[in-house]
Design a protein around this motif. Structure first.
Motif, PDB file in Angstrom:
ATOM      1  N   LEU A 106     -15.634   3.426   4.471  1.00  0.00           N
ATOM      2  CA  LEU A 106     -16.884   3.121   3.766  1.00  0.00           C
ATOM      3  C   LEU A 106     -17.611   4.421   3.397  1.00  0.00           C
ATOM      4  CD1 LEU A 106     -18.959   1.071   2.729  1.00  0.00           C
ATOM      5  CD2 LEU A 106     -19.843   0.877   5.037  1.00  0.00           C
ATOM      6  N   LYS A 107     -17.621   5.371   4.320  1.00  0.00           N
ATOM      7  CA  LYS A 107     -18.243   6.668   4.036  1.00  0.00           C
ATOM      8  C   LYS A 107     -17.487   7.391   2.917  1.00  0.00           C
ATOM      9  CE  LYS A 107     -19.693  11.039   6.157  1.00  0.00           C
ATOM     10  NZ  LYS A 107     -19.748  11.845   7.403  1.00  0.00           N
ATOM     11  N   ALA A 108     -16.157   7.323   2.958  1.00  0.00           N
ATOM     12  CA  ALA A 108     -15.349   7.939   1.897  1.00  0.00           C
ATOM     13  C   ALA A 108     -15.628   7.260   0.552  1.00  0.00           C
ATOM     14  CB  ALA A 108     -13.868   7.834   2.242  1.00  0.00           C
ATOM     15  N   GLY A 109     -15.793   5.928   0.592  1.00  0.00           N
ATOM     16  CA  GLY A 109     -16.103   5.178  -0.620  1.00  0.00           C
ATOM     17  C   GLY A 109     -17.438   5.589  -1.215  1.00  0.00           C
ATOM     18  N   MET A 110     -18.428   5.866  -0.349  1.00  0.00           N
ATOM     19  CA  MET A 110     -19.736   6.319  -0.834  1.00  0.00           C
ATOM     20  C   MET A 110     -19.598   7.670  -1.543  1.00  0.00           C
ATOM     21  SD  MET A 110     -21.885   3.889  -0.059  1.00  0.00           S
ATOM     22  CE  MET A 110     -23.380   4.728  -0.558  1.00  0.00           C
ATOM     23  N   ALA A 111     -18.749   8.544  -0.998  1.00  0.00           N
ATOM     24  CA  ALA A 111     -18.540   9.858  -1.625  1.00  0.00           C
ATOM     25  C   ALA A 111     -17.886   9.700  -3.002  1.00  0.00           C
ATOM     26  CB  ALA A 111     -17.678  10.736  -0.714  1.00  0.00           C
ATOM     27  N   LEU A 112     -16.934   8.777  -3.117  1.00  0.00           N
ATOM     28  CA  LEU A 112     -16.307   8.517  -4.421  1.00  0.00           C
ATOM     29  C   LEU A 112     -17.345   7.975  -5.402  1.00  0.00           C
ATOM     30  CD1 LEU A 112     -12.981   6.726  -3.375  1.00  0.00           C
ATOM     31  CD2 LEU A 112     -13.195   9.043  -4.267  1.00  0.00           C
ATOM     32  N   ARG A 113     -18.134   7.023  -4.923  1.00  0.00           N
ATOM     33  CA  ARG A 113     -19.143   6.392  -5.783  1.00  0.00           C
ATOM     34  C   ARG A 113     -20.158   7.393  -6.293  1.00  0.00           C
ATOM     35  NH1 ARG A 113     -23.334   3.655  -6.332  1.00  0.00           N
ATOM     36  NH2 ARG A 113     -23.120   2.032  -7.872  1.00  0.00           N
ATOM     37  N   ASP A 114     -20.547   8.330  -5.394  1.00  0.00           N
ATOM     38  CA  ASP A 114     -21.514   9.369  -5.780  1.00  0.00           C
ATOM     39  C   ASP A 114     -20.971  10.236  -6.912  1.00  0.00           C
ATOM     40  OD1 ASP A 114     -23.267   8.432  -3.883  1.00  0.00           O
ATOM     41  OD2 ASP A 114     -22.832  10.009  -2.406  1.00  0.00           O
ATOM     42  N   ARG A 115     -19.648  10.282  -7.041  1.00  0.00           N
ATOM     43  CA  ARG A 115     -19.016  11.067  -8.112  1.00  0.00           C
ATOM     44  C   ARG A 115     -18.676  10.192  -9.317  1.00  0.00           C
ATOM     45  NH1 ARG A 115     -14.358  13.507  -4.533  1.00  0.00           N
ATOM     46  NH2 ARG A 115     -13.471  14.102  -6.540  1.00  0.00           N
ATOM     47  N   GLY A 116     -19.168   8.942  -9.304  1.00  0.00           N
ATOM     48  CA  GLY A 116     -18.944   8.064 -10.445  1.00  0.00           C
ATOM     49  C   GLY A 116     -17.552   7.458 -10.501  1.00  0.00           C
ATOM     50  N   ILE A 117     -16.888   7.365  -9.319  1.00  0.00           N
ATOM     51  CA  ILE A 117     -15.528   6.816  -9.260  1.00  0.00           C
ATOM     52  C   ILE A 117     -15.602   5.385  -8.723  1.00  0.00           C
ATOM     53  CG2 ILE A 117     -13.214   7.092  -8.276  1.00  0.00           C
ATOM     54  CD1 ILE A 117     -13.892  10.126  -8.034  1.00  0.00           C
ATOM     55  N   TYR A 118     -15.261   4.431  -9.577  1.00  0.00           N
ATOM     56  CA  TYR A 118     -15.335   3.015  -9.217  1.00  0.00           C
ATOM     57  C   TYR A 118     -13.947   2.381  -9.313  1.00  0.00           C
ATOM     58  CZ  TYR A 118     -20.074   4.240 -10.750  1.00  0.00           C
ATOM     59  OH  TYR A 118     -21.281   4.865 -10.936  1.00  0.00           O
ATOM     60  N   GLY A 119     -13.833   1.137  -8.811  1.00  0.00           N
ATOM     61  CA  GLY A 119     -12.571   0.415  -8.884  1.00  0.00           C
ATOM     62  C   GLY A 119     -11.975   0.186  -7.510  1.00  0.00           C
ATOM     63  N   LEU A 120     -10.705  -0.190  -7.481  1.00  0.00           N
ATOM     64  CA  LEU A 120     -10.027  -0.554  -6.232  1.00  0.00           C
ATOM     65  C   LEU A 120      -9.112   0.551  -5.738  1.00  0.00           C
ATOM     66  CD1 LEU A 120      -9.590  -3.117  -4.309  1.00  0.00           C
ATOM     67  CD2 LEU A 120      -7.425  -3.348  -5.521  1.00  0.00           C
ATOM     68  N   PHE A 121      -9.227   0.853  -4.458  1.00  0.00           N
ATOM     69  CA  PHE A 121      -8.363   1.840  -3.814  1.00  0.00           C
ATOM     70  C   PHE A 121      -7.846   1.239  -2.504  1.00  0.00           C
ATOM     71  CE2 PHE A 121     -11.582   3.966  -6.270  1.00  0.00           C
ATOM     72  CZ  PHE A 121     -10.856   4.879  -7.030  1.00  0.00           C
ATOM     73  N   THR A 122      -6.767   1.807  -1.964  1.00  0.00           N
ATOM     74  CA  THR A 122      -6.269   1.357  -0.662  1.00  0.00           C
ATOM     75  C   THR A 122      -6.422   2.470   0.364  1.00  0.00           C
ATOM     76  OG1 THR A 122      -3.973   2.149  -0.668  1.00  0.00           O
ATOM     77  CG2 THR A 122      -4.447   0.138  -1.952  1.00  0.00           C
ATOM     78  N   ALA A 123      -6.282   2.087   1.639  1.00  0.00           N
ATOM     79  CA  ALA A 123      -6.401   3.058   2.730  1.00  0.00           C
ATOM     80  C   ALA A 123      -5.278   4.089   2.701  1.00  0.00           C
ATOM     81  CB  ALA A 123      -6.399   2.331   4.070  1.00  0.00           C
ATOM     82  N   ALA A 124      -4.226   3.825   1.922  1.00  0.00           N
ATOM     83  CA  ALA A 124      -3.120   4.779   1.815  1.00  0.00           C
ATOM     84  C   ALA A 124      -3.365   5.841   0.739  1.00  0.00           C
ATOM     85  CB  ALA A 124      -1.821   4.033   1.510  1.00  0.00           C
ATOM     86  N   GLU A 125      -4.424   5.674  -0.048  1.00  0.00           N
ATOM     87  CA  GLU A 125      -4.720   6.606  -1.144  1.00  0.00           C
ATOM     88  C   GLU A 125      -5.831   7.595  -0.812  1.00  0.00           C
ATOM     89  OE1 GLU A 125      -4.885   4.723  -5.284  1.00  0.00           O
ATOM     90  OE2 GLU A 125      -5.209   3.029  -3.945  1.00  0.00           O
ATOM     91  N   MET A 130       0.826  -1.214   0.000  1.00  0.00           N
ATOM     92  CA  MET A 130       0.000   0.000   0.000  1.00  0.00           C
ATOM     93  C   MET A 130       0.856   1.257   0.000  1.00  0.00           C
ATOM     94  SD  MET A 130      -2.935  -1.497   2.554  1.00  0.00           S
ATOM     95  CE  MET A 130      -3.564   0.084   3.092  1.00  0.00           C
ATOM     96  N   LEU A 131       1.924   1.257   0.804  1.00  0.00           N
ATOM     97  CA  LEU A 131       2.812   2.425   0.841  1.00  0.00           C
ATOM     98  C   LEU A 131       3.627   2.535  -0.444  1.00  0.00           C
ATOM     99  CD1 LEU A 131       3.860   2.226   4.592  1.00  0.00           C
ATOM    100  CD2 LEU A 131       2.506   4.034   3.518  1.00  0.00           C
ATOM    101  N   GLU A 132       3.974   1.397  -1.031  1.00  0.00           N
ATOM    102  CA  GLU A 132       4.688   1.415  -2.313  1.00  0.00           C
ATOM    103  C   GLU A 132       3.782   1.971  -3.419  1.00  0.00           C
ATOM    104  OE1 GLU A 132       7.711  -1.712  -3.649  1.00  0.00           O
ATOM    105  OE2 GLU A 132       5.894  -2.323  -4.731  1.00  0.00           O
ATOM    106  N   LEU A 133       2.537   1.500  -3.471  1.00  0.00           N
ATOM    107  CA  LEU A 133       1.594   1.996  -4.473  1.00  0.00           C
ATOM    108  C   LEU A 133       1.320   3.491  -4.305  1.00  0.00           C
ATOM    109  CD1 LEU A 133      -1.034  -0.912  -4.485  1.00  0.00           C
ATOM    110  CD2 LEU A 133       0.436  -0.247  -6.404  1.00  0.00           C
ATOM    111  N   ALA A 134       1.345   3.961  -3.062  1.00  0.00           N
ATOM    112  CA  ALA A 134       1.100   5.383  -2.786  1.00  0.00           C
ATOM    113  C   ALA A 134       2.337   6.244  -3.055  1.00  0.00           C
ATOM    114  CB  ALA A 134       0.645   5.558  -1.341  1.00  0.00           C
ATOM    115  N   GLY A 135       3.443   5.587  -3.431  1.00  0.00           N
ATOM    116  CA  GLY A 135       4.657   6.333  -3.775  1.00  0.00           C
ATOM    117  C   GLY A 135       5.455   6.828  -2.587  1.00  0.00           C
TER     118      GLY A 135
END
Length: 330
Positions: A304-323, A237-242
């Motif tokens: 989960l709440k942050a994920g709902m906000a992303l979804r409401d903006r049409g953002i789908y896919g996989l994210f990590t807690a480091a992003e 996760m930290l590697e993916l986040a740079g």
């Protein structure tokens, strides 16, 4: 009263973490716990389930499927809960035993046609790598999935991302956790996952252990599990986040399975070089009074709440807690 716009939440897995998740959601106004599934059944009520009744039923009869009148016994509990409910987001409080289990569950959601937000508290690097291969399918399915959203990975990984900003280069991220639980049987799956990290053990061996064998092993260690250089997804996760290469991330800790007091304070140390050339370490320490359940389930629902906000903006896919930053659930 919960508002009609409260996020309807399902919990998959009803062991220690799943039960704690139900209790954490009870006073929340922005989320309402409406569904849960375990190995033998599921329960669903669109106006909300009662955690006291659900937990009592689980302990007395071995499955939330016996909950009257909301429960249903089933060998396909996850699939049937998805099909027979209107749930906005799920916390996957499942044991990742075997190591492919979480990816298999994600595939079930993709195949079902369900759309919403998924959050897990996965631990192993290899398990997150499996989910990464599902990124295009999750996005195409209209699912927003946040992985590694517990305490570690999760809360401490996110803290490391913020702490890293003081430095020009990160030399090391060291996560050390202390967990105290009065009775290992309340967290059987979690303890088995920890045992799988010990020398001489692996996921398959730990999964195959009977409760009696776990008990006998804990007798040998006086109930203490000491874990070093774990295969923990904080690294990927930290590697993916740079932030830094994964080989600079170290995770370990001590679990006391017979005492609710933490054997040591959980913390993350981020060591790096500043732009002035100084070497320094930031340390973020969790309060000893916060339980494993508080530090895992709290962040999971914030994500989960942050994920709902992303979804409401049409953002789908996989994210990590480091992003993504978690949002506080009121």
């Amino acid at each position: 009263m919960k508002s009609n716009s409260a996020i309807k939440v399902g919990v998959l897995g009803f062991g220690g973490l799943g039960q704690a998740a139900a209790r954490i959601l009870t006073p929340k106004q922005e989320m309402i716990w409406v569904g849960a599934a375990d190995l033998k059944g599921y329960a669903y009520c669109e106006t909300g389930l009662d955690p006291d009744q659900a937990i009592a039923t689980y302990y007395q009869q071995g499955s939330i499927g016996y909950l009257d009148p909301e429960g249903t016994l089933s060998n396909y509990s996850i699939q049937e809960l998805i099909e027979n409910s209107a749930i906005d987001g799920y916390f996957l409080a499942l044991p990742n035993l075997p190591n492919t289990f979480m990816a298999d569950v994600a595939k079930q959601f993709i195949a079902s046609g369900w759309q919403g937000v998924l959050v897990d508290a996965l631990k192993r690097t290899s398990a997150v790598e499996q989910l990464l291969t599902l990124q295009p399918e999750l996005e195409a399915a209209g699912i927003t999935y946040l992985t590694g959203c517990g305490a570690t990975p999760g809360l401490l990984t996110a803290a490391a991302v913020v702490a890293a900003q003081s430095y020009a280069e990160i030399h090391q991220v060291k996560i050390t956790f202390g967990v105290g639980i009065a009775n290992w049987e309340a967290y059987r799956a979690t303890i088995r996952e920890d045992i799988a990290h010990l020398p001489g053990f692996d996921v398959e061996k730990a999964k195959a252990m009977s409760d009696a064998e776990v008990e006998a092993f804990l007798d040998q260690t006086n109930g203490i599990l000491t874990l070093e250089n774990m295969e923990h997804a904080d690294d990927i996760m930290l590697e993916l986040a740079g932030i830094c290469p994964r080989d600079r991330v170290m995770v370990g800790g001590v679990v006391d399975t017979r005492n609710p007091k933490k054997p040591l304070s959980t913390n993350v140390q981020v060591t790096g070089r500043t732009f002035e050339g100084k070497i320094s370490t930031h340390t973020f320490t969790l309060g000893d009074e916060t339980s494993m359940a508080a530090n895992v389930c709290g962040p999971a629902f914030g994500y989960l709440k942050a994920g709902m906000a992303l979804r409401d903006r049409g953002i789908y896919g996989l994210f990590t807690a480091a992003e993504i930053m978690p949002k506080f659930v009121h």
